[in-house]
Design a protein around this motif. Sequence first.
Motif, PDB file in Angstrom:
ATOM      1  N   GLN A  16       6.326  -7.249   8.673  1.00 20.75           N
ATOM      2  CA  GLN A  16       6.699  -8.140   7.571  1.00 20.75           C
ATOM      3  C   GLN A  16       5.443  -8.654   6.864  1.00 20.75           C
ATOM      4  OE1 GLN A  16       9.337 -10.039  10.787  1.00 20.75           O
ATOM      5  NE2 GLN A  16      10.134 -10.966   8.906  1.00 20.75           N
ATOM      6  N   PRO A  17       5.529  -8.885   5.558  1.00 19.02           N
ATOM      7  CA  PRO A  17       4.341  -9.276   4.784  1.00 19.02           C
ATOM      8  C   PRO A  17       3.614 -10.508   5.319  1.00 19.02           C
ATOM      9  CG  PRO A  17       6.101  -8.627   3.303  1.00 19.02           C
ATOM     10  CD  PRO A  17       6.693  -8.624   4.690  1.00 19.02           C
ATOM     11  N   ASP A  18       4.327 -11.460   5.893  1.00 19.64           N
ATOM     12  CA  ASP A  18       3.623 -12.652   6.391  1.00 19.64           C
ATOM     13  C   ASP A  18       2.666 -12.332   7.529  1.00 19.64           C
ATOM     14  OD1 ASP A  18       4.344 -14.625   4.658  1.00 19.64           O
ATOM     15  OD2 ASP A  18       5.879 -15.520   5.944  1.00 19.64           O
ATOM     16  N   PHE A  19       2.833 -11.194   8.196  1.00 24.12           N
ATOM     17  CA  PHE A  19       1.928 -10.820   9.284  1.00 24.12           C
ATOM     18  C   PHE A  19       0.808  -9.889   8.817  1.00 24.12           C
ATOM     19  CE2 PHE A  19       5.944 -11.619  11.816  1.00 24.12           C
ATOM     20  CZ  PHE A  19       5.502 -12.809  12.366  1.00 24.12           C
ATOM     21  N   MET A  20       0.750  -9.656   7.505  1.00 24.51           N
ATOM     22  CA  MET A  20      -0.286  -8.787   6.937  1.00 24.51           C
ATOM     23  C   MET A  20      -1.471  -9.640   6.452  1.00 24.51           C
ATOM     24  SD  MET A  20       0.979  -5.753   7.066  1.00 24.51           S
ATOM     25  CE  MET A  20       2.538  -5.405   7.896  1.00 24.51           C
ATOM     26  N   PRO A  21      -2.670  -9.032   6.354  1.00 20.96           N
ATOM     27  CA  PRO A  21      -3.794  -9.770   5.761  1.00 20.96           C
ATOM     28  C   PRO A  21      -3.378 -10.398   4.422  1.00 20.96           C
ATOM     29  CG  PRO A  21      -4.550  -7.678   6.639  1.00 20.96           C
ATOM     30  CD  PRO A  21      -3.042  -7.670   6.753  1.00 20.96           C
ATOM     31  N   GLY A  22      -3.714 -11.659   4.244  1.00 16.42           N
ATOM     32  CA  GLY A  22      -3.289 -12.387   3.055  1.00 16.42           C
ATOM     33  C   GLY A  22      -1.973 -13.117   3.250  1.00 16.42           C
ATOM     34  N   GLY A  23      -1.264 -12.807   4.332  1.00 16.19           N
ATOM     35  CA  GLY A  23       0.013 -13.458   4.610  1.00 16.19           C
ATOM     36  C   GLY A  23      -0.178 -14.767   5.359  1.00 16.19           C
ATOM     37  N   ALA A  24       0.930 -15.394   5.688  1.00 16.35           N
ATOM     38  CA  ALA A  24       0.899 -16.727   6.289  1.00 16.35           C
ATOM     39  C   ALA A  24       0.313 -16.720   7.701  1.00 16.35           C
ATOM     40  CB  ALA A  24       2.316 -17.303   6.317  1.00 16.35           C
ATOM     41  N   LEU A  25       0.554 -15.628   8.436  1.00 13.39           N
ATOM     42  CA  LEU A  25       0.103 -15.537   9.835  1.00 13.39           C
ATOM     43  C   LEU A  25      -0.417 -14.118  10.057  1.00 13.39           C
ATOM     44  CD1 LEU A  25      -0.202 -16.368  12.757  1.00 13.39           C
ATOM     45  CD2 LEU A  25       2.281 -16.350  13.004  1.00 13.39           C
ATOM     46  N   PRO A  26      -1.607 -13.831   9.486  1.00 15.52           N
ATOM     47  CA  PRO A  26      -2.051 -12.433   9.421  1.00 15.52           C
ATOM     48  C   PRO A  26      -2.507 -11.876  10.768  1.00 15.52           C
ATOM     49  CG  PRO A  26      -3.737 -13.899   8.546  1.00 15.52           C
ATOM     50  CD  PRO A  26      -2.529 -14.755   8.822  1.00 15.52           C
ATOM     51  N   CYS A  27      -2.167 -10.616  11.003  1.00 13.48           N
ATOM     52  CA  CYS A  27      -2.734  -9.859  12.113  1.00 13.48           C
ATOM     53  C   CYS A  27      -3.978  -9.139  11.601  1.00 13.48           C
ATOM     54  CB  CYS A  27      -1.742  -8.834  12.638  1.00 13.48           C
ATOM     55  SG  CYS A  27      -0.288  -9.587  13.397  1.00 13.48           S
ATOM     56  N   VAL A  28      -4.911  -8.880  12.504  1.00  9.51           N
ATOM     57  CA  VAL A  28      -6.133  -8.182  12.145  1.00  9.51           C
ATOM     58  C   VAL A  28      -5.771  -6.763  11.684  1.00  9.51           C
ATOM     59  CG1 VAL A  28      -8.365  -7.357  12.975  1.00  9.51           C
ATOM     60  CG2 VAL A  28      -7.414  -9.500  13.867  1.00  9.51           C
ATOM     61  N   ASP A  29      -6.068  -6.431  10.416  1.00  8.58           N
ATOM     62  CA  ASP A  29      -5.787  -5.087   9.894  1.00  8.58           C
ATOM     63  C   ASP A  29      -4.306  -4.724  10.031  1.00  8.58           C
ATOM     64  OD1 ASP A  29      -6.439  -2.565   8.778  1.00  8.58           O
ATOM     65  OD2 ASP A  29      -6.568  -1.669  10.786  1.00  8.58           O
ATOM     66  N   GLY A  30      -3.431  -5.727   9.882  1.00  7.32           N
ATOM     67  CA  GLY A  30      -1.991  -5.472  10.054  1.00  7.32           C
ATOM     68  C   GLY A  30      -1.470  -4.374   9.146  1.00  7.32           C
TER      69      GLY A  30
END
Length: 208
Positions: A16-30
Amino acid sequence: MSKFPADVALVVIDLQPDFMPGGALPCVDGDGIVPGIAALLSQRQYRTVVATQDWHPADHASYASQQPGQLPFETILLHAQPQTLWPDHCVQDTPGAVLHPAVDWTPADLILRKGTRREVDSYSAFRENHGPDGNRPPTGLAGWLHERGIREVHVCGLARDYCVLWSAQDAVKSGFRVKFLWDLTRPVTEANDGMVREALAKAKIAIV
Ligand SMILES: [Zn+2]
Protein backbone atom coordinates in the motif's frame (compact mmCIF):
# COMPACT_ATOMS: atom_id res chain seq x y z
CA MET A 1 -0.48 -22.37 -16.39
CA SER A 2 0.61 -21.89 -12.81
CA LYS A 3 4.27 -22.36 -12.00
CA PHE A 4 3.46 -23.74 -8.55
CA PRO A 5 1.25 -26.69 -7.57
CA ALA A 6 -2.38 -25.94 -6.84
CA ASP A 7 -1.91 -26.41 -3.10
CA VAL A 8 0.48 -23.44 -2.88
CA ALA A 9 -0.92 -19.96 -2.24
CA LEU A 10 0.73 -16.56 -2.48
CA VAL A 11 -0.08 -14.10 0.31
CA VAL A 12 0.87 -10.50 -0.45
CA ILE A 13 0.98 -8.43 2.71
CA ASP A 14 0.04 -4.72 2.81
CA LEU A 15 1.43 -3.49 -0.51
CA GLN A 16 0.00 0.00 0.00
CA PRO A 17 1.24 3.53 -0.77
CA ASP A 18 1.51 4.54 2.89
CA PHE A 19 4.27 1.92 3.31
CA MET A 20 6.24 3.26 0.32
CA PRO A 21 9.00 5.91 0.47
CA GLY A 22 7.22 9.24 0.81
CA GLY A 23 4.26 7.57 2.52
CA ALA A 24 3.07 7.90 6.09
CA LEU A 25 5.00 4.86 7.40
CA PRO A 26 7.65 4.13 4.78
CA CYS A 27 9.59 0.89 4.46
CA VAL A 28 13.18 1.07 3.27
CA ASP A 29 13.02 0.83 -0.56
CA GLY A 30 9.41 -0.37 -0.28
CA ASP A 31 8.69 0.44 -3.91
CA GLY A 32 11.58 -1.82 -4.95
CA ILE A 33 9.38 -4.91 -4.57
CA VAL A 34 6.36 -3.63 -6.50
CA PRO A 35 7.49 -4.72 -10.00
CA GLY A 36 8.42 -8.22 -8.81
CA ILE A 37 5.09 -8.77 -7.09
CA ALA A 38 3.23 -7.33 -10.07
CA ALA A 39 5.03 -9.87 -12.26
CA LEU A 40 4.07 -12.81 -10.01
CA LEU A 41 0.43 -11.85 -10.41
CA SER A 42 0.47 -10.97 -14.11
CA GLN A 43 2.25 -14.21 -14.94
CA ARG A 44 -0.37 -16.14 -12.94
CA GLN A 45 2.40 -18.06 -11.14
CA TYR A 46 0.01 -19.02 -8.31
CA ARG A 47 -3.48 -20.43 -8.68
CA THR A 48 -4.49 -18.91 -5.33
CA VAL A 49 -3.56 -15.35 -4.42
CA VAL A 50 -4.49 -13.47 -1.25
CA ALA A 51 -3.75 -9.78 -0.69
CA THR A 52 -4.03 -8.13 2.71
CA GLN A 53 -4.83 -4.47 3.21
CA ASP A 54 -4.05 -2.57 6.41
CA TRP A 55 -7.31 -0.67 6.94
CA HIS A 56 -7.65 1.36 10.11
CA PRO A 57 -10.30 3.71 11.47
CA ALA A 58 -8.92 7.26 11.85
CA ASP A 59 -8.77 6.92 15.64
CA HIS A 60 -6.94 3.59 15.69
CA ALA A 61 -5.25 2.68 18.98
CA SER A 62 -1.91 1.92 17.24
CA TYR A 63 -1.51 5.57 16.26
CA ALA A 64 0.75 7.67 18.47
CA SER A 65 -1.70 10.52 17.81
CA GLN A 66 -4.31 8.64 19.87
CA GLN A 67 -2.07 8.11 22.90
CA PRO A 68 -1.55 11.35 24.86
CA GLY A 69 2.10 12.31 25.30
CA GLN A 70 3.43 9.54 23.05
CA LEU A 71 5.49 9.79 19.88
CA PRO A 72 5.61 7.47 16.85
CA PHE A 73 7.89 4.45 17.29
CA GLU A 74 7.62 4.57 21.07
CA THR A 75 6.35 1.41 22.74
CA ILE A 76 3.49 1.29 25.23
CA LEU A 77 1.53 -1.49 26.87
CA LEU A 78 -1.77 -2.04 25.08
CA HIS A 79 -3.98 -4.76 26.57
CA ALA A 80 -0.93 -5.72 28.70
CA GLN A 81 1.22 -6.38 25.60
CA PRO A 82 3.97 -4.23 24.06
CA GLN A 83 2.60 -2.13 21.22
CA THR A 84 4.77 0.00 18.97
CA LEU A 85 3.04 3.27 18.22
CA TRP A 86 2.93 4.32 14.57
CA PRO A 87 2.37 7.47 12.61
CA ASP A 88 -1.21 7.61 11.31
CA HIS A 89 -1.20 5.26 8.30
CA CYS A 90 -3.60 3.33 6.07
CA VAL A 91 -6.64 5.25 7.25
CA GLN A 92 -9.75 3.74 5.69
CA ASP A 93 -10.77 5.37 2.40
CA THR A 94 -7.61 7.44 2.00
CA PRO A 95 -5.23 7.30 -1.01
CA GLY A 96 -2.42 5.85 1.12
CA ALA A 97 -4.54 2.84 2.05
CA VAL A 98 -5.39 1.53 -1.43
CA LEU A 99 -3.77 -1.60 -2.80
CA HIS A 100 -0.78 -0.39 -4.79
CA PRO A 101 -2.05 1.06 -8.07
CA ALA A 102 0.99 -0.17 -10.05
CA VAL A 103 -0.14 -3.78 -9.55
CA ASP A 104 -3.00 -5.35 -11.49
CA TRP A 105 -4.81 -7.11 -8.64
CA THR A 106 -7.23 -8.94 -10.93
CA PRO A 107 -5.76 -12.39 -10.09
CA ALA A 108 -6.30 -11.89 -6.33
CA ASP A 109 -8.89 -14.39 -5.07
CA LEU A 110 -9.28 -12.73 -1.68
CA ILE A 111 -8.58 -9.25 -0.38
CA LEU A 112 -8.43 -9.38 3.41
CA ARG A 113 -8.67 -6.14 5.34
CA LYS A 114 -7.07 -6.08 8.77
CA GLY A 115 -6.69 -3.69 11.68
CA THR A 116 -10.30 -2.60 11.21
CA ARG A 117 -11.15 -2.61 14.91
CA ARG A 118 -10.18 0.58 16.70
CA GLU A 119 -8.84 -1.01 19.87
CA VAL A 120 -6.68 -3.82 18.42
CA ASP A 121 -3.81 -3.77 15.93
CA SER A 122 -3.35 -6.57 13.42
CA TYR A 123 0.10 -7.24 12.00
CA SER A 124 -0.61 -10.79 10.90
CA ALA A 125 -2.91 -11.91 8.12
CA PHE A 126 -3.99 -14.83 10.29
CA ARG A 127 -4.57 -13.34 13.75
CA GLU A 128 -5.06 -9.91 15.19
CA ASN A 129 -2.69 -8.70 17.88
CA HIS A 130 -3.68 -9.25 21.50
CA GLY A 131 -7.12 -7.86 22.30
CA PRO A 132 -8.62 -6.68 25.60
CA ASP A 133 -9.30 -10.28 26.68
CA GLY A 134 -5.67 -11.30 26.08
CA ASN A 135 -6.47 -13.44 23.05
CA ARG A 136 -5.44 -12.98 19.43
CA PRO A 137 -8.65 -13.43 17.42
CA PRO A 138 -8.28 -15.34 14.14
CA THR A 139 -9.08 -13.49 10.92
CA GLY A 140 -10.48 -16.64 9.33
CA LEU A 141 -7.74 -16.80 6.68
CA ALA A 142 -6.38 -20.16 7.90
CA GLY A 143 -9.80 -21.75 7.51
CA TRP A 144 -10.31 -20.16 4.11
CA LEU A 145 -6.99 -21.56 2.85
CA HIS A 146 -7.44 -25.00 4.47
CA GLU A 147 -10.92 -25.40 2.99
CA ARG A 148 -9.48 -24.71 -0.46
CA GLY A 149 -6.86 -27.42 -0.04
CA ILE A 150 -3.88 -25.13 0.41
CA ARG A 151 -0.93 -26.79 2.15
CA GLU A 152 1.87 -24.28 1.51
CA VAL A 153 1.94 -20.49 1.77
CA HIS A 154 4.45 -18.10 0.23
CA VAL A 155 4.56 -14.68 1.89
CA CYS A 156 5.86 -11.37 0.54
CA GLY A 157 5.10 -7.67 0.91
CA LEU A 158 5.48 -5.14 3.72
CA ALA A 159 6.84 -4.84 6.25
CA ARG A 160 9.42 -7.61 6.48
CA ASP A 161 10.02 -7.07 10.22
CA TYR A 162 6.37 -6.78 11.30
CA CYS A 163 3.39 -7.85 9.23
CA VAL A 164 5.15 -10.30 6.90
CA LEU A 165 7.11 -11.89 9.75
CA TRP A 166 4.06 -12.25 11.98
CA SER A 167 2.01 -13.65 9.09
CA ALA A 168 4.71 -16.24 8.35
CA GLN A 169 4.94 -17.30 11.99
CA ASP A 170 1.16 -17.60 12.30
CA ALA A 171 0.94 -19.54 9.02
CA VAL A 172 3.25 -22.17 10.51
CA LYS A 173 1.14 -22.32 13.67
CA SER A 174 -1.93 -22.73 11.47
CA GLY A 175 -0.47 -25.85 9.89
CA PHE A 176 0.98 -24.61 6.61
CA ARG A 177 4.43 -25.08 5.11
CA VAL A 178 5.76 -21.57 4.71
CA LYS A 179 8.29 -19.92 2.45
CA PHE A 180 9.42 -16.33 2.98
CA LEU A 181 10.13 -14.55 -0.30
CA TRP A 182 12.87 -12.39 1.23
CA ASP A 183 13.70 -10.31 -1.86
CA LEU A 184 10.03 -9.41 -2.23
CA THR A 185 9.85 -7.94 1.28
CA ARG A 186 11.29 -4.74 2.74
CA PRO A 187 11.67 -3.67 6.39
CA VAL A 188 10.58 -0.63 8.33
CA THR A 189 13.96 -0.88 10.07
CA GLU A 190 16.90 -2.54 8.31
CA ALA A 191 18.59 -3.15 11.66
CA ASN A 192 15.82 -5.70 12.35
CA ASP A 193 16.97 -8.01 9.51
CA GLY A 194 19.10 -10.14 11.83
CA MET A 195 16.21 -10.54 14.26
CA VAL A 196 13.90 -11.51 11.39
CA ARG A 197 16.30 -14.16 10.07
CA GLU A 198 16.67 -15.61 13.57
CA ALA A 199 12.91 -15.69 14.10
CA LEU A 200 12.37 -17.40 10.75
CA ALA A 201 15.06 -19.97 11.48
CA LYS A 202 13.54 -20.67 14.87
CA ALA A 203 10.13 -21.26 13.23
CA LYS A 204 11.79 -23.44 10.54
CA ILE A 205 10.55 -21.10 7.80
CA ALA A 206 12.54 -21.29 4.59
CA ILE A 207 13.89 -18.06 3.17
CA VAL A 208 13.79 -18.22 -0.62
ZN1 LIG B 1 -1.30 -0.63 10.61
